[in-house]
Scaffold this active site. Structure first.
Site, PDB file in Angstrom:
ATOM      1  N   GLY A  15     -20.625  76.771 149.684  1.00 46.81           N
ATOM      2  CA  GLY A  15     -19.317  77.301 150.077  1.00 46.81           C
ATOM      3  C   GLY A  15     -18.247  76.255 150.326  1.00 46.81           C
ATOM      4  O   GLY A  15     -17.251  76.524 151.003  1.00 46.81           O
ATOM      5  N   ARG A  94     -23.742  84.789 139.543  1.00 50.39           N
ATOM      6  CA  ARG A  94     -24.098  86.038 138.858  1.00 50.39           C
ATOM      7  C   ARG A  94     -22.975  86.456 137.934  1.00 50.39           C
ATOM      8  O   ARG A  94     -21.810  86.221 138.253  1.00 50.39           O
ATOM      9  CB  ARG A  94     -24.230  87.186 139.866  1.00 50.39           C
ATOM     10  CG  ARG A  94     -25.536  87.244 140.464  1.00 50.39           C
ATOM     11  CD  ARG A  94     -25.712  88.280 141.513  1.00 50.39           C
ATOM     12  NE  ARG A  94     -26.908  87.885 142.198  1.00 50.39           N
ATOM     13  CZ  ARG A  94     -28.133  88.130 141.748  1.00 50.39           C
ATOM     14  NH1 ARG A  94     -28.320  88.886 140.689  1.00 50.39           N
ATOM     15  NH2 ARG A  94     -29.182  87.653 142.376  1.00 50.39           N
ATOM     16  N   LEU A  95     -23.350  87.107 136.833  1.00 50.98           N
ATOM     17  CA  LEU A  95     -22.313  87.664 135.957  1.00 50.98           C
ATOM     18  C   LEU A  95     -21.712  88.897 136.626  1.00 50.98           C
ATOM     19  O   LEU A  95     -22.415  89.678 137.270  1.00 50.98           O
ATOM     20  CB  LEU A  95     -22.919  88.068 134.614  1.00 50.98           C
ATOM     21  CG  LEU A  95     -23.267  86.917 133.656  1.00 50.98           C
ATOM     22  CD1 LEU A  95     -23.912  87.479 132.394  1.00 50.98           C
ATOM     23  CD2 LEU A  95     -22.027  86.114 133.307  1.00 50.98           C
ATOM     24  N   HIS A 112     -15.570  76.397 137.432  1.00 48.95           N
ATOM     25  CA  HIS A 112     -16.808  75.953 136.772  1.00 48.95           C
ATOM     26  C   HIS A 112     -16.769  74.434 136.624  1.00 48.95           C
ATOM     27  O   HIS A 112     -15.741  73.877 136.235  1.00 48.95           O
ATOM     28  CB  HIS A 112     -16.915  76.632 135.398  1.00 48.95           C
ATOM     29  CG  HIS A 112     -18.179  76.283 134.685  1.00 48.95           C
ATOM     30  ND1 HIS A 112     -19.396  76.849 135.029  1.00 48.95           N
ATOM     31  CD2 HIS A 112     -18.437  75.402 133.695  1.00 48.95           C
ATOM     32  CE1 HIS A 112     -20.339  76.323 134.251  1.00 48.95           C
ATOM     33  NE2 HIS A 112     -19.777  75.454 133.431  1.00 48.95           N
TER      34      HIS A 112
HETATM   35  C1  GAR Z   1     -19.167  74.408 142.313  1.00 48.52           C
HETATM   36  O1  GAR Z   1     -19.317  73.131 141.747  1.00 48.52           O
HETATM   37  C2  GAR Z   1     -18.781  75.417 141.256  1.00 48.52           C
HETATM   38  O2  GAR Z   1     -17.942  74.870 140.259  1.00 48.52           O
HETATM   39  C3  GAR Z   1     -20.108  75.791 140.693  1.00 48.52           C
HETATM   40  O3  GAR Z   1     -20.945  75.909 141.808  1.00 48.52           O
HETATM   41  C4  GAR Z   1     -20.526  74.950 142.782  1.00 48.52           C
HETATM   42  C5  GAR Z   1     -20.430  75.638 144.114  1.00 48.52           C
HETATM   43  O4  GAR Z   1     -20.177  74.718 145.145  1.00 48.52           O
HETATM   44  N1  GAR Z   1     -20.050  77.015 139.944  1.00 48.52           N
HETATM   45  C6  GAR Z   1     -20.730  77.240 138.823  1.00 48.52           C
HETATM   46  O5  GAR Z   1     -21.517  76.456 138.349  1.00 48.52           O
HETATM   47  C7  GAR Z   1     -20.440  78.587 138.184  1.00 48.52           C
HETATM   48  N2  GAR Z   1     -20.971  78.666 136.855  1.00 48.52           N
HETATM   49  P1  GAR Z   1     -19.736  75.212 146.582  1.00 48.52           P
HETATM   50  O6  GAR Z   1     -20.728  76.332 146.981  1.00 48.52           O
HETATM   51  O7  GAR Z   1     -19.885  74.015 147.467  1.00 48.52           O
HETATM   52  O8  GAR Z   1     -18.339  75.723 146.489  1.00 48.52           O
END
Ligand code: GAR
Length: 203
Positions: A15, A94-95, A112
């Protein structure tokens, strides 16, 4: 669009992007209100972060529902009850299915950790490192039914310069925490057409 659109942040884990968005709101850099944090992982650290900030969170266990349609109908009701206008995906793994795609048509965005269309899906940073690419980066895009396939809104990249995965990951998070709130602010408050917005946010 209201002056402070109500958003729901969807996250599955740490988060840190939720926190960056919440702090940008507190600092007046992003005019929006986080009405709800939604997580599909009842043990996700994002719940603790939301509680520290006094923001309501809601967790659910997808496996306890008969189908994606069923849990999305439940989520749609919760979101509509709170007047949520935009869904902001921040590490939600999730999609999104037809129920939420239809209810929030063109109002779902995702971040992403790659320069899409390169390296969609899981472990984009690992995919980037394994490919031997010279650059890494991040993308904010609209969400459609595919895996990281919606229209790109903003992107930033940087040279890897022989750094290891941990260093690249740290740089990606730093970039995400700046780019996501800034992109949301433009998206919610700039009355430009979509093409102008896309052009202004490329770099
Ligand atoms: C982030 O790096 C985000 O870009 C990635 O998950 C991480 C969450 O970090 N999302 C994906 O890979 C979506 N395909 P966070 O929980 O510390 O914000």
């Amino acid at each position: 669009m209201t002056s402070k659109p109500k958003i729901a942040v969807f996250a599955s884990g740490n988060g840190s992007n939720f926190q960056a968005i919440a702090e940008a709101i507190q600092e007046g850099k992003l005019q929006a209100e986080i009405a709800l944090v939604v997580t599909d992982r009842p043990d996700a650290f994002v719940i603790e972060r939301a509680s520290q900030l006094g923001i309501e969170s809601f967790s659910f266990v997808p496996a306890k529902f008969d189908s994606k349609q069923r849990y999305e109908e439940m989520l749609k009701e919760k979101l509509e009850e709170r007047g949520v206008e935009w869904l902001v995906l921040a590490g939600y793994m999730r999609l999104i299915g037809p129920v939420l795609l239809n209810a929030f048509d063109n109002r779902i965005v995702n971040i992403h950790p790659s320069v899409l269309p390169a390296f969609p899906g899981k472990d984009a940073i690992g995919q980037t490192m394994a490919s031997g690419a010279d650059t890494a980066g991040v993308t904010v895009h609209f969400v459609d039914a595919g895996m990281d396939t919606g229209s790109i809104i903003s992107q930033k990249s940087f040279p890897i310069l022989g750094r290891d995965r941990a260093a690249v990951e740290a740089e990606i998070h730093k970039l995400e925490h700046e780019l996501y709130p800034a992109t949301l602010q433009k998206l919610f408050h700039q009355s430009v057409n979509k093409k102008d917005l896309l052009d202004s946010m490329r770099g």
